[in-house]
Write a protein that holds these residues in place. Structure first.
Motif, PDB file in Angstrom:
ATOM      1  N   GLU A 220       0.823  -1.216   0.000  1.00  0.00           N
ATOM      2  CA  GLU A 220       0.000   0.000   0.000  1.00  0.00           C
ATOM      3  C   GLU A 220       0.856   1.264   0.000  1.00  0.00           C
ATOM      4  OE1 GLU A 220      -0.249  -2.486   2.336  1.00  0.00           O
ATOM      5  OE2 GLU A 220      -1.830  -3.510   1.197  1.00  0.00           O
ATOM      6  N   GLU A 221       2.028   1.213   0.668  1.00  0.00           N
ATOM      7  CA  GLU A 221       2.913   2.384   0.702  1.00  0.00           C
ATOM      8  C   GLU A 221       3.414   2.722  -0.694  1.00  0.00           C
ATOM      9  OE1 GLU A 221       6.122   3.199   3.929  1.00  0.00           O
ATOM     10  OE2 GLU A 221       5.531   1.088   4.112  1.00  0.00           O
ATOM     11  N   GLY A 222       3.832   1.697  -1.408  1.00  0.00           N
ATOM     12  CA  GLY A 222       4.312   1.884  -2.779  1.00  0.00           C
ATOM     13  C   GLY A 222       3.195   2.376  -3.680  1.00  0.00           C
ATOM     14  N   GLU A 223       2.040   1.726  -3.561  1.00  0.00           N
ATOM     15  CA  GLU A 223       0.873   2.078  -4.379  1.00  0.00           C
ATOM     16  C   GLU A 223       0.450   3.523  -4.160  1.00  0.00           C
ATOM     17  OE1 GLU A 223      -1.809  -1.970  -4.855  1.00  0.00           O
ATOM     18  OE2 GLU A 223      -2.189  -0.614  -3.185  1.00  0.00           O
ATOM     19  N   GLN A 224       0.401   3.904  -2.873  1.00  0.00           N
ATOM     20  CA  GLN A 224      -0.046   5.251  -2.511  1.00  0.00           C
ATOM     21  C   GLN A 224       0.902   6.300  -3.087  1.00  0.00           C
ATOM     22  OE1 GLN A 224      -2.980   6.004  -0.603  1.00  0.00           O
ATOM     23  NE2 GLN A 224      -2.471   7.924  -1.624  1.00  0.00           N
ATOM     24  N   TYR A 225       2.214   6.052  -2.888  1.00  0.00           N
ATOM     25  CA  TYR A 225       3.203   7.006  -3.401  1.00  0.00           C
ATOM     26  C   TYR A 225       3.074   7.125  -4.918  1.00  0.00           C
ATOM     27  CZ  TYR A 225       7.443   9.393  -4.607  1.00  0.00           C
ATOM     28  OH  TYR A 225       8.312  10.304  -5.139  1.00  0.00           O
ATOM     29  N   ALA A 226       2.920   5.982  -5.583  1.00  0.00           N
ATOM     30  CA  ALA A 226       2.820   5.978  -7.048  1.00  0.00           C
ATOM     31  C   ALA A 226       1.585   6.749  -7.504  1.00  0.00           C
ATOM     32  CB  ALA A 226       2.786   4.546  -7.562  1.00  0.00           C
ATOM     33  N   SER A 227       0.448   6.505  -6.858  1.00  0.00           N
ATOM     34  CA  SER A 227      -0.764   7.189  -7.331  1.00  0.00           C
ATOM     35  C   SER A 227      -0.686   8.681  -7.025  1.00  0.00           C
ATOM     36  CB  SER A 227      -2.026   6.532  -6.779  1.00  0.00           C
ATOM     37  OG  SER A 227      -2.231   6.912  -5.453  1.00  0.00           O
ATOM     38  N   ASP A 228      -0.072   9.061  -5.910  1.00  0.00           N
ATOM     39  CA  ASP A 228       0.098  10.484  -5.597  1.00  0.00           C
ATOM     40  C   ASP A 228       0.983  11.199  -6.615  1.00  0.00           C
ATOM     41  OD1 ASP A 228      -1.429  10.149  -3.336  1.00  0.00           O
ATOM     42  OD2 ASP A 228       0.265  10.142  -1.930  1.00  0.00           O
ATOM     43  N   ASN A 229       1.867  10.438  -7.266  1.00  0.00           N
ATOM     44  CA  ASN A 229       2.846  11.057  -8.159  1.00  0.00           C
ATOM     45  C   ASN A 229       2.654  10.690  -9.632  1.00  0.00           C
ATOM     46  OD1 ASN A 229       5.040  12.604  -6.492  1.00  0.00           O
ATOM     47  ND2 ASN A 229       4.410  10.829  -5.282  1.00  0.00           N
ATOM     48  N   GLY A 230       1.545  10.066  -9.929  1.00  0.00           N
ATOM     49  CA  GLY A 230       1.243   9.748 -11.329  1.00  0.00           C
ATOM     50  C   GLY A 230       2.137   8.687 -11.941  1.00  0.00           C
ATOM     51  N   LEU A 231       2.592   7.753 -11.119  1.00  0.00           N
ATOM     52  CA  LEU A 231       3.450   6.675 -11.623  1.00  0.00           C
ATOM     53  C   LEU A 231       2.631   5.399 -11.764  1.00  0.00           C
ATOM     54  CD1 LEU A 231       6.290   7.025  -8.933  1.00  0.00           C
ATOM     55  CD2 LEU A 231       6.063   8.336 -11.029  1.00  0.00           C
ATOM     56  N   VAL A 232       3.044   4.551 -12.685  1.00  0.00           N
ATOM     57  CA  VAL A 232       2.439   3.227 -12.776  1.00  0.00           C
ATOM     58  C   VAL A 232       3.202   2.320 -11.809  1.00  0.00           C
ATOM     59  CG1 VAL A 232       1.831   1.324 -14.308  1.00  0.00           C
ATOM     60  CG2 VAL A 232       1.978   3.654 -15.214  1.00  0.00           C
TER      61      VAL A 232
END
Ligand code: GTP
Length: 170
Positions: A132-144
């Protein structure tokens, strides 16, 4: 008609996170328990055929050791896509991955397609970074975001196919 796309792809991330291993899994279908640390950078090519396009990847696998940091702009400059890699068993590598993302946001190509690969997903019992930490950071920053394992091959082809699909659309 079918289009041909040649695209520069760069992998960035802390030393030992598995950048070379991900590329070797994708390009050669191989994995080595004792993969040597990259010096400077390594170059690979691979062609991926989709229905809508043929993508020829020029892949720059950069060295994660800090002493090579100053070389990185040579490899991400002009890149169409970047994969920032961390190791799910190392919180330091996740912190480092966020620094790479910031650097790319500031100094990379503004149209850069960015992926965050949470590698070594086979080492679940040693996990330090929650999915979830990775997912959250990615979605906050527009990363896949993808959790991968170069060892088990989990999500490795998926990662490069997803990059190819986005490049075909770009
Ligand atoms: P630098 O070149 O130093 O930046 O490292 P790198 O990011 O290219 O990492 P490399 O591919 O050299 O892998 C480092 C170590 O981690 C090697 O011993 C690999 O076998 C191991 N490794 C890489 N990917 C995985 C993985 O998905 N799972 C496991 N268990 N080990 C992995």
């Amino acid at each position: 008609g079918n289009k041909n796309v040649q695209a520069k792809l760069v992998l960035l991330g802390d030393m030992g996170t598995g950048k070379t291993s991900l590329v070797l899994r994708f390009v050669k279908g191989q994995f080595f328990e004792y993969q040597e640390s990259t010096i400077g950078a390594a170059f690979f090519t691979q062609v991926l055929s989709l229905n809508e396009a043929t993508i020829k990847f020029d892949i720059w696998d950069t060295a994660g050791q800090e002493r090579y940091h100053s070389l990185a702009p040579m490899y991400y400059r002009g890149a169409a896509a970047a994969v920032v890699v961390y190791d799910i068993t190392s919180m330091d590598s996740f912190v480092r991955a966020k620094k790479w993302v910031q650097e790319l946001q500031r100094q990379g190509n503004p149209n850069l397609i960015m992926f965050l690969a949470a590698n070594k997903a086979d080492l679940e019992e040693k996990r330090k970074v929650a999915v979830e930490e990775g997912e959250q950071y990615a979605s906050d920053n527009g990363l896949v975001f993808l959790e991968t394992s170069a060892k088990s091959a989990q999500n490795v082809n998926e990662l490069f196919y997803e990059i190819a699909k986005r490049l075909a659309k770009a």
